[in-house]
Design an enzyme around this catalytic site. Structure first.
Site, PDB file in Angstrom:
ATOM      1  NE  ARG A  85      -3.232  -0.450   2.801  1.00 53.47           N
ATOM      2  CZ  ARG A  85      -4.107  -0.770   3.696  1.00 53.47           C
ATOM      3  NH1 ARG A  85      -3.306  -0.080   5.249  1.00 53.47           N
ATOM      4  NH2 ARG A  85      -5.046  -1.586   4.318  1.00 53.47           N
ATOM      5  NE  ARG A 154      -1.374   1.748   9.370  1.00 55.42           N
ATOM      6  CZ  ARG A 154      -2.669   1.438   9.679  1.00 55.42           C
ATOM      7  NH1 ARG A 154      -3.394   1.076   7.934  1.00 55.42           N
ATOM      8  NH2 ARG A 154      -2.917  -0.128   9.851  1.00 55.42           N
ATOM      9  CE  LYS A 227      -5.960  -0.448  11.857  1.00 56.27           C
ATOM     10  NZ  LYS A 227      -6.654  -1.050  10.801  1.00 56.27           N
ATOM     11  CE  LYS A 229      -6.918   3.212   9.384  1.00 64.44           C
ATOM     12  NZ  LYS A 229      -7.809   2.708   9.061  1.00 64.44           N
ATOM     13  CB  CYS A 448     -13.685  -3.690   2.078  1.00 69.81           C
ATOM     14  SG  CYS A 448     -13.866  -5.497   2.397  1.00 69.81           S
ATOM     15  CB  CYS A 454      -9.106  -9.146   3.344  1.00 69.90           C
ATOM     16  SG  CYS A 454      -8.906  -8.567   4.771  1.00 69.90           S
ATOM     17  CB  CYS A 493     -15.024  -8.929   8.194  1.00 69.37           C
ATOM     18  SG  CYS A 493     -13.213  -7.885   8.481  1.00 69.37           S
ATOM     19  CB  CYS A 497     -11.415  -1.671   4.911  1.00 72.31           C
ATOM     20  SG  CYS A 497     -10.863  -2.711   6.328  1.00 72.31           S
TER      21      CYS A 497
HETATM   22 FE1  SRM Z   1      -8.636  -1.956   6.320  1.00 76.03          FE
HETATM   23  C1  SRM Z   1      -7.491  -4.314   8.253  1.00 76.03           C
HETATM   24  C2  SRM Z   1      -8.688  -3.239   3.414  1.00 76.03           C
HETATM   25  C3  SRM Z   1      -9.469   1.468   4.909  1.00 76.03           C
HETATM   26  C4  SRM Z   1      -9.906  -0.473   9.693  1.00 76.03           C
HETATM   27  N1  SRM Z   1      -8.236  -3.335   5.532  1.00 76.03           N
HETATM   28  C5  SRM Z   1      -7.170  -4.530   6.645  1.00 76.03           C
HETATM   29  C6  SRM Z   1      -6.244  -5.660   6.011  1.00 76.03           C
HETATM   30  C7  SRM Z   1      -4.789  -4.741   6.096  1.00 76.03           C
HETATM   31  C8  SRM Z   1      -6.239  -6.863   6.875  1.00 76.03           C
HETATM   32  C9  SRM Z   1      -5.803  -7.553   7.298  1.00 76.03           C
HETATM   33  O1  SRM Z   1      -5.197  -6.329   8.682  1.00 76.03           O
HETATM   34  O2  SRM Z   1      -5.135  -8.803   7.073  1.00 76.03           O
HETATM   35  C10 SRM Z   1      -7.139  -5.745   4.282  1.00 76.03           C
HETATM   36  C11 SRM Z   1      -6.411  -5.450   3.578  1.00 76.03           C
HETATM   37  C12 SRM Z   1      -7.834  -5.935   2.427  1.00 76.03           C
HETATM   38  C13 SRM Z   1      -6.840  -6.414   1.026  1.00 76.03           C
HETATM   39  O3  SRM Z   1      -6.703  -7.442   0.667  1.00 76.03           O
HETATM   40  O4  SRM Z   1      -6.319  -5.448   0.336  1.00 76.03           O
HETATM   41  C14 SRM Z   1      -7.537  -3.847   4.487  1.00 76.03           C
HETATM   42  N2  SRM Z   1      -8.558  -1.170   4.590  1.00 76.03           N
HETATM   43  C15 SRM Z   1      -8.375  -1.361   3.533  1.00 76.03           C
HETATM   44  C16 SRM Z   1      -8.596  -0.787   2.205  1.00 76.03           C
HETATM   45  C17 SRM Z   1      -7.379  -0.843   1.023  1.00 76.03           C
HETATM   46  C18 SRM Z   1     -10.211  -1.044   2.157  1.00 76.03           C
HETATM   47  C19 SRM Z   1     -10.581  -0.332   0.910  1.00 76.03           C
HETATM   48  O5  SRM Z   1     -11.446  -0.863   0.484  1.00 76.03           O
HETATM   49  O6  SRM Z   1     -10.200   0.828   0.372  1.00 76.03           O
HETATM   50  C20 SRM Z   1      -8.275   0.511   3.096  1.00 76.03           C
HETATM   51  C21 SRM Z   1      -6.969   1.110   2.568  1.00 76.03           C
HETATM   52  C22 SRM Z   1      -7.019   2.545   3.953  1.00 76.03           C
HETATM   53  C23 SRM Z   1      -5.386   2.536   2.411  1.00 76.03           C
HETATM   54  O7  SRM Z   1      -5.246   3.136   1.755  1.00 76.03           O
HETATM   55  O8  SRM Z   1      -4.854   2.943   4.175  1.00 76.03           O
HETATM   56  C24 SRM Z   1      -8.988   0.356   4.667  1.00 76.03           C
HETATM   57  N3  SRM Z   1      -9.642   0.236   7.089  1.00 76.03           N
HETATM   58  C25 SRM Z   1      -9.788   1.275   6.759  1.00 76.03           C
HETATM   59  C26 SRM Z   1     -10.918   1.902   6.777  1.00 76.03           C
HETATM   60  C27 SRM Z   1     -11.290   3.079   6.140  1.00 76.03           C
HETATM   61  C28 SRM Z   1     -10.650   4.389   6.680  1.00 76.03           C
HETATM   62  O9  SRM Z   1      -9.406   4.576   7.615  1.00 76.03           O
HETATM   63  O10 SRM Z   1     -10.906   5.341   6.267  1.00 76.03           O
HETATM   64  C29 SRM Z   1     -10.736   1.525   8.225  1.00 76.03           C
HETATM   65  C30 SRM Z   1     -11.926   2.056   9.171  1.00 76.03           C
HETATM   66  C31 SRM Z   1     -11.838   2.798  10.230  1.00 76.03           C
HETATM   67  C32 SRM Z   1     -10.569   2.769  11.128  1.00 76.03           C
HETATM   68  O11 SRM Z   1      -9.656   2.403  11.062  1.00 76.03           O
HETATM   69  O12 SRM Z   1     -11.398   2.335  12.394  1.00 76.03           O
HETATM   70  C33 SRM Z   1     -10.181   0.721   8.024  1.00 76.03           C
HETATM   71  N4  SRM Z   1      -8.850  -2.201   8.102  1.00 76.03           N
HETATM   72  C34 SRM Z   1      -9.383  -1.888   9.315  1.00 76.03           C
HETATM   73  C35 SRM Z   1      -9.189  -3.133  10.762  1.00 76.03           C
HETATM   74  C36 SRM Z   1     -10.345  -2.351  11.957  1.00 76.03           C
HETATM   75  C37 SRM Z   1      -9.329  -1.895  12.483  1.00 76.03           C
HETATM   76  C38 SRM Z   1      -9.736  -1.767  14.509  1.00 76.03           C
HETATM   77  O13 SRM Z   1     -10.137  -0.295  15.130  1.00 76.03           O
HETATM   78  O14 SRM Z   1     -10.043  -2.751  14.432  1.00 76.03           O
HETATM   79  C39 SRM Z   1      -9.393  -3.453  10.389  1.00 76.03           C
HETATM   80  C40 SRM Z   1      -8.364  -5.157  11.213  1.00 76.03           C
HETATM   81  C41 SRM Z   1      -7.097  -4.744  12.084  1.00 76.03           C
HETATM   82  O15 SRM Z   1      -6.390  -3.695  11.975  1.00 76.03           O
HETATM   83  O16 SRM Z   1      -6.805  -5.868  12.775  1.00 76.03           O
HETATM   84  C42 SRM Z   1      -8.360  -3.840   8.716  1.00 76.03           C
HETATM   85 FE1  SF4 Z   2     -10.371  -7.210   4.942  1.00 71.50          FE
HETATM   86 FE2  SF4 Z   2     -12.853  -6.459   6.276  1.00 71.50          FE
HETATM   87 FE3  SF4 Z   2     -11.435  -4.962   6.205  1.00 71.50          FE
HETATM   88 FE4  SF4 Z   2     -13.198  -5.706   4.146  1.00 71.50          FE
HETATM   89  S1  SF4 Z   2     -13.678  -4.967   6.468  1.00 71.50           S
HETATM   90  S2  SF4 Z   2     -10.631  -5.651   3.583  1.00 71.50           S
HETATM   91  S3  SF4 Z   2     -12.795  -8.262   5.128  1.00 71.50           S
HETATM   92  S4  SF4 Z   2     -10.269  -6.550   6.993  1.00 71.50           S
END
Ligand code: SRM
Ligand code: SF4
Length: 585
Positions: A85, A154, A227, A229, A448, A454, A493, A497
């Site tokens: 990323r 991030r 993380k 943001k 997502c 993922c 899930c 995201c």
């Molecule tokens: Fe996310 C984890 C994809 C934005 C909350 N996110 C992941 C992972 C890395 C899975 C992993 O930990 O193994 C995913 C990779 C999937 C893949 O195959 O690419 C993933 N997140 C994404 C992306 C690509 C979704 C998308 O459709 O674009 C976004 C990448 C953003 C970037 O460029 O930096 C992405 N993730 C978000 C957001 C939205 C935002 O930031 O505006 C959130 C919700 C906001 C927040 O942070 O609360 C988000 N991602 C999570 C979480 C839950 C964190 C938590 O507080 O519980 C995880 C799981 C974790 O971190 O353990 C996670």
């Molecule tokens: Fe993976 Fe869950 Fe984030 Fe979708 S919402 S990319 S399934 S961690």
């Protein structure tokens, strides 16, 4: 309990730190043994410590989950691969940088580019042996992946519209400044050693590169608990979903000029099934800061998180839980006393809009930008829709700069009036739809990646949502509601995201082909939605929504938006309409 017993009792034990804290502490500033494991041809996947540390370098080890299905025979191993990323403050890329990223996607990744919900790019399906070439390639283009993942700040997101507007211009400059200030310092040296053979490039958001350090003056040895943001937005254009962010700056304008920002803190989306201590939370307004205080305030909030975030339980390690558990008054008090100084109260500036920035729009100084809707952010060539080849052709021909949006879309910028017909004809040639030709449901939807990349996904999302949005658009057309703006977001899930807990309809993977349905957020991102029904089979989603839209059509007040209607009539009434009680099927 008697006083004696109380005095004799041992003090409460310090909670045990999460294992990731140990990995960070012993990592020698994020080095671990990543270089050794990548150099060893006999290692097909990383040790747990290196897997965690790799995230700080902007990469996740993943597995091809489609291949898993074909791999039931004993003795056949997992198909490991990597995701990378980018760290792309404000979503900005020059034409040359975009073309370099496109080249890299074809050469070292799976041939697709994925625009993310934080206006960045992800490459998927990278083989271990291609990682150094890929990361070297992005750095050669003066882009970096350092700190795109991991327990650090991030990607900093900001409104991407390239308008000749002093507020948006300042917001983009501040996004760069915050990103540079919060870039890992010692970590950048490790990054260079591992991926660039120690070469120092001018790419790492400036500051860290100019004065390489042997420590982390802001983060310290164990970095952040989790993380972090940051987003910048405008009251009339909350396109970065500021209330979902750990830290947000909402621009305050007077006579067209930026005079400062309302600072919001403590937003986030992720939650965990069956763990009521985890939940989505909207950021709260903390104070007002002048433009020249934004970077110092960011450092203060990140240090508050560093010192007070939960380092024992990673499920509760986000800043939103500090805000929730303390309340905004205590948060203000600690921030002012220990990290910033006296605070000015936030100004009265409610959020009133959100712009997708689609279509041809004048940007000032005789130039135009074109906002294109990219379904779920996936840029690929498929049949007659050759999105990736088409974008490459346009950028290559016009040399237009590129900006990615937090709605997973793209803006082609700085286009001269004389070049517009050329762009339009290339869109036709490559089958790329203009936003005007798409239905509103698709334009306002996001999913997502989920399966197959993922590792946390329990259902499909990116590959499942298009069927749902097509059916829903059809149902709305039958009801005469095609002109309604309704935001629909799906995730595989509960991690959130695609920010599904703020949309009017949220669909969150529950397992197999079932989703938890949420309803009643708003298109401007000001409200959390509410669980409507748990474990709904995917084929029942649109029929259930159609029932509610039918009632909406009959009962709405003039001009009332769908999410507002759902909130007004209440969740029990909506559940009654679809035969669900207490959210259960
Ligand atoms: Fe996310 C984890 C994809 C934005 C909350 N996110 C992941 C992972 C890395 C899975 C992993 O930990 O193994 C995913 C990779 C999937 C893949 O195959 O690419 C993933 N997140 C994404 C992306 C690509 C979704 C998308 O459709 O674009 C976004 C990448 C953003 C970037 O460029 O930096 C992405 N993730 C978000 C957001 C939205 C935002 O930031 O505006 C959130 C919700 C906001 C927040 O942070 O609360 C988000 N991602 C999570 C979480 C839950 C964190 C938590 O507080 O519980 C995880 C799981 C974790 O971190 O353990 C996670
Ligand atoms: Fe993976 Fe869950 Fe984030 Fe979708 S919402 S990319 S399934 S961690």
């Amino acid at each position: 309990m008697s006083t004696d017993t109380a005095l004799d009792a041992a003090p409460p034990a310090e909670p045990k730190l999460s294992p990731v804290e140990g990995f960070k502490a012993e990592s020698r500033w994020l080095r671990g043994t990543i270089a050794e494991e990548f150099a060893d041809p006999n290692v097909d996947h990383l040790s747990e410590a290196n897997k965690q540390l790799l995230k700080f370098h902007g990469s996740y080890q993943q597995e091809d989950r489609d291949a898993r299905k074909k791999r039931d025979k004993p003795g056949v191993g997992k198909a490991y691969m990597f995701m990378v990323r980018l760290k792309l403050p404000g979503g900005k890329l020059t034409a040359d940088q975009y073309l370099a990223m496109d080249d890299i996607a074809g050469r070292y990744a799976n041939g697709t580019i994925r625009f993310t919900t934080r206006q960045s790019i992800q490459f998927h399906g990278i083989l271990k042996e291609n990682m150094k070439s890929l990361i070297g390639g992005i750095n050669d283009a003066l882009v970096s992946s350092l700190g795109a993942c991991g327990d650090v700040n991030r990607n900093v997101v900001s409104c991407p519209a390239p308008l000749n507007d002093p507020v948006r211009t300042q917001m983009q400059e501040l996004a760069d400044a915050i990103a540079a200030h919060l870039t890992p310092r010692a970590g950048s040296q490790a990054y260079h050693e591992i991926w660039l053979n120690g070469k120092t490039l001018a790419s790492l958001n400036g500051a860290a590169e100019k004065s390489p350090e042997v420590s982390e003056p802001i983060y310290g040895k164990v970095y952040l608990p989790r993380k972090f943001k940051v987003a910048l937005a405008l009251p009339e254009d909350n396109c970065t979903d500021i209330l979902a962010q750990c830290l947000g700056f909402l621009a305050i304008r007077e006579n067209g000029k930026p005079v400062g920002y309302n600072l919001y803190a403590g937003g986030g989306q992720g939650q965990t099934n069956g763990n009521p201590e985890t939940f989505p939370h909207l950021a709260r307004a903390v104070c007002f800061v002048e433009p020249n205080e934004v970077v110092r305030a960011s450092e203060g909030i990140i240090k508050l998180f560093r010192d007070h975030g939960n380092r024992a339980n990673r499920k509760r390690a986000r800043l939103k839980y500090v805000m929730h558990d303390w309340g905004v008054e205590k948060f203000r008090e600690v921030f002012a006393r220990d990290y910033f100084g006296p605070l000015q109260l936030p100004k009265d500036a409610p959020i009133t809009g959100l712009d997708l920035h689609h279509g041809w729009q004048p940007q000032g100084a005789g130039k135009w930008f074109l906002g294109l809707s990219v379904e779920n952010g996936r840029v690929k060539d498929s049949g007659t829709l050759r999105f990736r080849a088409g974008l490459r052709a346009i950028v290559n021909t016009i040399r237009c700069n590129v900006r990615i949006t937090t709605q997973q879309d793209v803006l082609l910028c700085d286009i001269a009036t004389a070049d517009r017909p050329k762009v339009d004809s290339l869109l036709n040639e490559y089958g790329i739809p203009r936003p005007e030709g798409l239905n509103l449901i698709q334009k306002w939807s996001m999913a997502c990646p989920a399966i197959p990349t993922c590792g946390l996904a329990i259902t499909e999302a990116e590959r499942a949502l298009p069927t749902v949005t097509t059916q829903l658009a059809g149902a709305l057309a039958e009801l005469g509601l095609s002109e309604e703006v309704v935001s629909v977001r799906m995730t595989g899930c509960p991690n959130g995201c695609a920010r599904p807990y703020q949309s009017e309809v949220g669909l969150v993977g529950r397992g197999g082909t079932k989703y938890t349905m949420y309803i009643g957020g708003d298109t401007f991102g000001r409200r959390l939605n509410t669980e409507l029904q748990d474990s709904v089979p995917i084929e029942q989603i649109v029929p259930k929504l159609k029932t509610i839209f039918t009632a909406f059509k009959a009962e709405r007040t003039p001009g009332e938006a769908f999410g507002d209607y759902c909130t007004r009539v209440g969740i029990e009434r909506l559940q009654g309409m679809i035969g669900a009680s207490n959210g259960k099927p």
